[in-house]
Motif scaffolding. Structure first.
Motif, mmCIF file in Angstrom:
data_model
loop_
_atom_site.group_PDB
_atom_site.id
_atom_site.type_symbol
_atom_site.label_atom_id
_atom_site.label_comp_id
_atom_site.label_asym_id
_atom_site.label_seq_id
_atom_site.Cartn_x
_atom_site.Cartn_y
_atom_site.Cartn_z
ATOM 1 N N ALA A 117 0.932 -0.859 0.409
ATOM 2 C CA ALA A 117 0.098 -0.479 0.061
ATOM 3 C C ALA A 117 0.715 1.389 -0.190
ATOM 4 O O ALA A 117 0.401 2.159 -0.023
ATOM 5 C CB ALA A 117 -0.742 -0.140 1.337
ATOM 6 N N GLY A 118 1.884 1.324 0.134
ATOM 7 C CA GLY A 118 3.033 1.606 -0.227
ATOM 8 C C GLY A 118 3.123 2.682 1.164
ATOM 9 O O GLY A 118 3.602 3.912 1.339
ATOM 10 N N VAL A 119 3.244 2.289 2.295
ATOM 11 C CA VAL A 119 2.731 2.441 3.546
ATOM 12 C C VAL A 119 3.933 1.869 4.541
ATOM 13 O O VAL A 119 3.508 0.843 4.496
ATOM 14 C CB VAL A 119 2.112 2.779 4.795
ATOM 15 C CG1 VAL A 119 1.762 3.151 5.963
ATOM 16 C CG2 VAL A 119 1.337 3.637 3.733
ATOM 17 N N PRO A 120 5.410 2.536 4.947
ATOM 18 C CA PRO A 120 6.320 1.257 5.702
ATOM 19 C C PRO A 120 6.256 1.465 6.623
ATOM 20 O O PRO A 120 5.403 2.235 7.410
ATOM 21 C CB PRO A 120 8.005 2.020 5.740
ATOM 22 C CG PRO A 120 7.395 3.072 4.342
ATOM 23 C CD PRO A 120 5.765 3.686 4.041
ATOM 24 N N VAL A 121 6.567 -0.038 7.051
ATOM 25 C CA VAL A 121 6.144 -0.727 9.155
ATOM 26 C C VAL A 121 7.487 -0.814 9.333
ATOM 27 O O VAL A 121 8.531 -0.991 8.835
ATOM 28 C CB VAL A 121 5.149 -1.791 9.268
ATOM 29 C CG1 VAL A 121 5.366 -2.210 10.286
ATOM 30 C CG2 VAL A 121 3.964 -1.166 8.159
ATOM 31 N N THR A 122 7.840 0.344 10.699
ATOM 32 C CA THR A 122 9.325 -0.265 10.936
ATOM 33 C C THR A 122 9.428 -1.349 11.830
ATOM 34 O O THR A 122 8.374 -1.406 12.564
ATOM 35 C CB THR A 122 9.685 1.251 12.479
ATOM 36 O OG1 THR A 122 8.633 0.549 12.952
ATOM 37 C CG2 THR A 122 9.725 2.061 11.323
ATOM 38 N N LEU A 123 10.207 -1.885 12.306
ATOM 39 C CA LEU A 123 10.921 -2.687 13.767
ATOM 40 C C LEU A 123 10.651 -2.607 13.857
ATOM 41 O O LEU A 123 9.929 -3.528 15.186
ATOM 42 C CB LEU A 123 12.215 -3.225 12.955
ATOM 43 C CG LEU A 123 12.550 -3.668 12.298
ATOM 44 C CD1 LEU A 123 14.312 -4.369 12.145
ATOM 45 C CD2 LEU A 123 11.858 -4.720 11.553
ATOM 46 N N GLU A 124 10.252 -1.456 15.040
ATOM 47 C CA GLU A 124 9.496 -0.945 16.321
ATOM 48 C C GLU A 124 7.629 -1.198 16.156
ATOM 49 O O GLU A 124 7.690 -1.315 17.279
ATOM 50 C CB GLU A 124 9.955 0.990 16.101
ATOM 51 C CG GLU A 124 12.096 0.944 16.505
ATOM 52 C CD GLU A 124 12.507 1.033 15.176
ATOM 53 O OE1 GLU A 124 13.845 1.207 15.615
ATOM 54 O OE2 GLU A 124 11.500 0.875 14.533
#
Length: 177
Positions: free
Chosen positions: A21-28
């Motif tokens: 969807a073009g929204v990155p997710v962080t490891l945090e």
């Protein structure tokens, strides 16, 4: 490094596509959900993590059409089972040896699916009680090491099977408050 992002929820497109969807997710953000990611280059690194986390057993799973006797219909049925939203009563620990695949993790806070693409060297620990699902990518192949704390258990509790009432689910929800 694992690539994690919001799943686009376009169910008209094959689950093996990227669905980014073009929204990155962080490891945090993943860690807040109890999901642990590590990149491990060597088998001794995997063994050290297994010892540190008290994983006593392991096996290897090879998912491709030939695993199912080259029966495309059986292969597709198995992929559909993996992709159904479910949880486990134990952690799900996977270390990608070859190929690629997607673990979709349900963010309990937002309701969004977070897609994590795993490549060789990626290790993902999915906590007991979290909703998730798995899909191959379009290469239709992954070989992964599965790690277990005790005897291998591989029972999925599908969301449609009253998983919300599971004591494991309740314990998970209390752990991420």
């Amino acid at each position: 490094m694992v690539k994690a992002y919001i799943h686009d929820n376009d169910n008209s497109v094959d689950a093996r596509e990227t669905h980014d969807a073009g929204v990155p997710v962080t490891l945090e953000r993943l860690e807040k959900l109890g999901v642990i990611y590590r990149y491990l280059k060597t088998q001794p690194e995997v063994e050290a993590l297994a010892k540190e986390r008290d994983y006593k057993n392991q096996d290897t799973v090879n998912i491709q059409v030939s695993t199912f006797g080259n029966d495309e219909s059986l292969f597709q049925k198995k992929l559909a089972i993996f992709y159904e939203e479910h949880l486990h009563e134990d952690e799900e620990i996977r270390y990608c040896l070859e190929g690629t695949g997607y673990f979709d993790i349900r963010d309990n806070h937002s309701g969004e699916w977070i897609r994590c693409k795993v490549d060789p060297g990626d290790l993902l620990i999915v906590p007991a009680g979290i909703y998730h699902r798995f899909a191959l990518d379009t290469t239709n192949y992954i070989k992964a090491l599965r790690l277990f704390k005790d005897e291998p258990k591989w029972e999925a509790i599908n969301k449609s099977q009253r998983a919300e009432e599971s004591s494991t689910r309740k314990a998970y929800l209390q752990s991420i408050v």
